[in-house]
Design a protein around this motif. Structure first.
Motif, PDB file in Angstrom:
ATOM      1  N   SER A 172       0.800  -1.223   0.000  1.00 13.38           N
ATOM      2  CA  SER A 172       0.000   0.000   0.000  1.00 13.38           C
ATOM      3  C   SER A 172       0.835   1.276   0.000  1.00 13.38           C
ATOM      4  O   SER A 172       0.301   2.362  -0.199  1.00 13.38           O
ATOM      5  N   THR A 173       2.138   1.148   0.213  1.00 13.25           N
ATOM      6  CA  THR A 173       2.994   2.331   0.284  1.00 13.25           C
ATOM      7  C   THR A 173       4.457   1.941   0.166  1.00 13.25           C
ATOM      8  O   THR A 173       4.831   0.800   0.453  1.00 13.25           O
ATOM      9  N   ALA A 174       5.267   2.903  -0.259  1.00 16.45           N
ATOM     10  CA  ALA A 174       6.722   2.721  -0.300  1.00 16.45           C
ATOM     11  C   ALA A 174       7.390   3.389   0.894  1.00 16.45           C
ATOM     12  O   ALA A 174       8.613   3.487   0.959  1.00 16.45           O
ATOM     13  N   TYR A 175       6.601   3.817   1.867  1.00 21.65           N
ATOM     14  CA  TYR A 175       7.072   4.669   2.950  1.00 21.65           C
ATOM     15  C   TYR A 175       8.164   4.020   3.807  1.00 21.65           C
ATOM     16  O   TYR A 175       9.080   4.690   4.296  1.00 21.65           O
ATOM     17  N   ALA A 176       8.085   2.705   4.006  1.00 19.79           N
ATOM     18  CA  ALA A 176       9.035   2.042   4.909  1.00 19.79           C
ATOM     19  C   ALA A 176      10.478   2.198   4.443  1.00 19.79           C
ATOM     20  O   ALA A 176      11.401   2.228   5.266  1.00 19.79           O
ATOM     21  N   TRP A 177      10.696   2.293   3.144  1.00 19.07           N
ATOM     22  CA  TRP A 177      12.051   2.502   2.620  1.00 19.07           C
ATOM     23  C   TRP A 177      12.643   3.794   3.173  1.00 19.07           C
ATOM     24  O   TRP A 177      13.791   3.841   3.602  1.00 19.07           O
ATOM     25  N   ASP A 178      11.837   4.859   3.208  1.00 18.32           N
ATOM     26  CA  ASP A 178      12.308   6.139   3.736  1.00 18.32           C
ATOM     27  C   ASP A 178      12.331   6.146   5.259  1.00 18.32           C
ATOM     28  O   ASP A 178      13.204   6.779   5.867  1.00 18.32           O
ATOM     29  N   LEU A 179      11.391   5.460   5.894  1.00 16.97           N
ATOM     30  CA  LEU A 179      11.358   5.434   7.351  1.00 16.97           C
ATOM     31  C   LEU A 179      12.561   4.681   7.922  1.00 16.97           C
ATOM     32  O   LEU A 179      13.124   5.082   8.948  1.00 16.97           O
ATOM     33  N   ALA A 180      12.941   3.606   7.270  1.00 16.10           N
ATOM     34  CA  ALA A 180      14.136   2.868   7.714  1.00 16.10           C
ATOM     35  C   ALA A 180      15.378   3.745   7.591  1.00 16.10           C
ATOM     36  O   ALA A 180      16.239   3.766   8.481  1.00 16.10           O
ATOM     37  N   ARG A 181      15.456   4.494   6.502  1.00 13.82           N
ATOM     38  CA  ARG A 181      16.610   5.374   6.319  1.00 13.82           C
ATOM     39  C   ARG A 181      16.576   6.543   7.295  1.00 13.82           C
ATOM     40  O   ARG A 181      17.628   6.981   7.782  1.00 13.82           O
ATOM     41  N   ALA A 182      15.380   7.055   7.596  1.00 12.01           N
ATOM     42  CA  ALA A 182      15.269   8.136   8.573  1.00 12.01           C
ATOM     43  C   ALA A 182      15.744   7.676   9.950  1.00 12.01           C
ATOM     44  O   ALA A 182      16.416   8.419  10.681  1.00 12.01           O
ATOM     45  N   THR A 183      15.391   6.443  10.321  1.00 12.77           N
ATOM     46  CA  THR A 183      15.864   5.878  11.584  1.00 12.77           C
ATOM     47  C   THR A 183      17.381   5.850  11.629  1.00 12.77           C
ATOM     48  O   THR A 183      18.005   6.198  12.637  1.00 12.77           O
ATOM     49  N   ASN A 184      17.982   5.451  10.528  1.00 18.03           N
ATOM     50  CA  ASN A 184      19.435   5.361  10.494  1.00 18.03           C
ATOM     51  C   ASN A 184      20.106   6.725  10.414  1.00 18.03           C
ATOM     52  O   ASN A 184      21.216   6.904  10.937  1.00 18.03           O
ATOM     53  N   ILE A 185      19.457   7.700   9.791  1.00 20.66           N
ATOM     54  CA  ILE A 185      20.002   9.060   9.800  1.00 20.66           C
ATOM     55  C   ILE A 185      20.026   9.580  11.242  1.00 20.66           C
ATOM     56  O   ILE A 185      20.985  10.236  11.671  1.00 20.66           O
ATOM     57  N   ALA A 186      18.972   9.281  12.011  1.00 19.23           N
ATOM     58  CA  ALA A 186      18.950   9.691  13.422  1.00 19.23           C
ATOM     59  C   ALA A 186      20.090   9.039  14.182  1.00 19.23           C
ATOM     60  O   ALA A 186      20.797   9.697  14.965  1.00 19.23           O
ATOM     61  N   ARG A 187      20.309   7.754  13.961  1.00 18.06           N
ATOM     62  CA  ARG A 187      21.385   7.037  14.651  1.00 18.06           C
ATOM     63  C   ARG A 187      22.750   7.551  14.219  1.00 18.06           C
ATOM     64  O   ARG A 187      23.623   7.807  15.056  1.00 18.06           O
ATOM     65  N   TRP A 188      22.956   7.688  12.917  1.00 18.15           N
ATOM     66  CA  TRP A 188      24.243   8.178  12.440  1.00 18.15           C
ATOM     67  C   TRP A 188      24.495   9.603  12.935  1.00 18.15           C
ATOM     68  O   TRP A 188      25.636   9.980  13.218  1.00 18.15           O
ATOM     69  N   GLY A 189      23.416  10.405  13.004  1.00 14.13           N
ATOM     70  CA  GLY A 189      23.569  11.761  13.533  1.00 14.13           C
ATOM     71  C   GLY A 189      24.067  11.742  14.968  1.00 14.13           C
ATOM     72  O   GLY A 189      24.896  12.574  15.367  1.00 14.13           O
ATOM     73  N   TYR A 190      23.578  10.794  15.737  1.00  9.53           N
ATOM     74  CA  TYR A 190      24.034  10.638  17.121  1.00  9.53           C
ATOM     75  C   TYR A 190      25.477  10.152  17.163  1.00  9.53           C
ATOM     76  O   TYR A 190      26.324  10.703  17.896  1.00  9.53           O
ATOM     77  N   LEU A 191      25.797   9.129  16.373  1.00 13.49           N
ATOM     78  CA  LEU A 191      27.148   8.570  16.376  1.00 13.49           C
ATOM     79  C   LEU A 191      28.184   9.577  15.888  1.00 13.49           C
ATOM     80  O   LEU A 191      29.352   9.515  16.278  1.00 13.49           O
ATOM     81  N   SER A 192      27.751  10.496  15.020  1.00 14.42           N
ATOM     82  CA  SER A 192      28.674  11.511  14.499  1.00 14.42           C
ATOM     83  C   SER A 192      28.847  12.681  15.444  1.00 14.42           C
ATOM     84  O   SER A 192      29.737  13.520  15.257  1.00 14.42           O
ATOM     85  N   GLY A 193      27.977  12.771  16.454  1.00 16.03           N
ATOM     86  CA  GLY A 193      28.051  13.877  17.394  1.00 16.03           C
ATOM     87  C   GLY A 193      27.153  15.046  17.054  1.00 16.03           C
ATOM     88  O   GLY A 193      27.157  16.060  17.756  1.00 16.03           O
ATOM     89  N   TYR A 194      26.347  14.914  15.992  1.00 14.83           N
ATOM     90  CA  TYR A 194      25.451  16.003  15.606  1.00 14.83           C
ATOM     91  C   TYR A 194      24.199  16.051  16.482  1.00 14.83           C
ATOM     92  O   TYR A 194      23.609  17.106  16.669  1.00 14.83           O
ATOM     93  N   PHE A 195      23.756  14.896  16.976  1.00 17.14           N
ATOM     94  CA  PHE A 195      22.590  14.821  17.843  1.00 17.14           C
ATOM     95  C   PHE A 195      23.003  14.304  19.218  1.00 17.14           C
ATOM     96  O   PHE A 195      23.920  13.486  19.332  1.00 17.14           O
ATOM     97  N   THR A 196      22.315  14.766  20.239  1.00 18.54           N
ATOM     98  CA  THR A 196      22.452  14.133  21.545  1.00 18.54           C
ATOM     99  C   THR A 196      21.644  12.841  21.518  1.00 18.54           C
ATOM    100  O   THR A 196      20.843  12.601  20.608  1.00 18.54           O
TER     101      THR A 196
END
Length: 328
Positions: A238-262
């Motif tokens: 019904s949607t292609a949304y999960a492809w972007d949601l999975a990547r958004a989750t990883n952008i949040a994690r990578w942002g934390y690991l890089s020091g950009y996010f707390t």
């Protein structure tokens, strides 16, 4: 001057054409990502890697024909070059960790036999809720060969920052948030879902007035998924949304690991993903089906859809998977 009729020159020309086509395809696909640029020198790196994997006896095979290259040999080499260049250009654009750091340099996208390992630490140091938030990015963690139940990474902060800058043009907190927002609101799902809704209403054999590559990709991948049994006429994606949601989750994690996010900021972003997931999907399988569809739509390639479905099946069946341990 090079002899255009020389077998090896013909092979090199086919190789160059494959690289050019793959690079153009990736740039066209990702031109709407905020600030996206193909990594500098990536074409030369792809060419070097293709040379490295060319069969050792290829020169002998080519030279053995006095009247030219055997058409079947040339056809096989051209197809291998096209497939290899496409996969590496895809990797250069996709922003997954293995694309930059596996020892084979982009060769780790797909397992040889379609069997994917789900890695997990024991004991898990995350709470159940934290593990659940990370689980929405699990398909990419499997792709990357990372633990599906740990925020930590084997890559240091500098390496993760390089990944974010080179593949996503993320260089600070602001650009990381911009990319996260783009994935949540548009990404590759917005246009795909519009086309999918039209097809679900009018039929997948419907005609459109204008040539629309996204529409054609939606029709092609949806039909492929039905033929392969990934979904059915009654259980349609019904949607292609999960492809972007999975990547958004990883952008949040990578942002934390890089020091950009707390850590708190990372979890707030992941919670935003989780809220959207719960409103949109009914099960892990439903979410995984959407992920496979979205990755296939990425550039209309059935091999991307097939590989993604293999990853999804690993997450749906492997005892290490949070999709098994955590109820929907």
């Amino acid at each position: 001057m090079a002899d255009k009729n020389d077998p090896m020159e013909m092979i090199k020309a086919a190789q160059d054409a494959a690289i050019k086509a793959a690079m153009e395809q990736s740039q066209a696909l990702f031109g709407n990502v905020p600030g996206f640029q193909m990594p500098e020198g990536i074409a030369d790196q792809i060419r070097a890697q293709m040379d490295a994997v060319m069969p050792d006896n290829m020169a002998d095979v080519a030279a053995s024909s006095m009247s030219g290259v055997d058409p079947s040999v040339m056809a096989q080499m051209m197809q291998q070059n096209m497939d290899y260049a496409r996969r590496m250009a895809e990797a250069a654009s996709g922003g997954t960790i293995e694309d930059a750091f596996t020892k084979d340099f982009f060769g780790g996208l797909m397992e040889d036999e379609g069997e994917w390992e789900v890695l997990a630490v024991d004991p898990c140091r995350l709470t159940k809720e934290e593990e659940r938030l990370l689980a929405y990015g699990a398909p990419l963690l499997v792709y990357n060969g990372e633990n599906v139940n740990a925020m930590e990474s084997e890559y240091d902060a500098d390496s993760v920052r390089d990944i974010l800058e080179n593949w996503w043009d993320v260089t600070d907190k602001s650009s990381a948030l911009e990319t996260f927002k783009w994935l949540m609101t548009e990404g590759h799902h917005a246009a795909a879902d519009k086309a999918l809704a039209f097809c679900l209403k009018n039929g997948f054999d419907c005609e459109t007035d204008e040539e629309d590559e996204t529409m054609e990709n939606v029709k092609y991948i949806a039909d492929y998924m039905v033929v392969r049994g990934y979904c059915t006429d009654k259980v349609m994606v019904s949607t292609a949304y999960a492809w972007d949601l999975a990547r958004a989750t990883n952008i949040a994690r990578w942002g934390y690991l890089s020091g950009y996010f707390t850590m708190d900021e990372m979890y707030r972003l992941m919670s935003e993903v989780a809220e959207t997931v719960k409103k949109t999907f009914s099960s892990w399988e439903d979410y995984g089906r959407s992920f496979a569809f979205g990755r296939g739509i990425w550039h209309g390639d059935e091999s991307d859809c097939e590989t993604a479905w293999e990853v999804v099946q690993a997450l749906l069946t492997n005892e290490n998977s949070p999709w098994i341990r955590l109820e929907w």
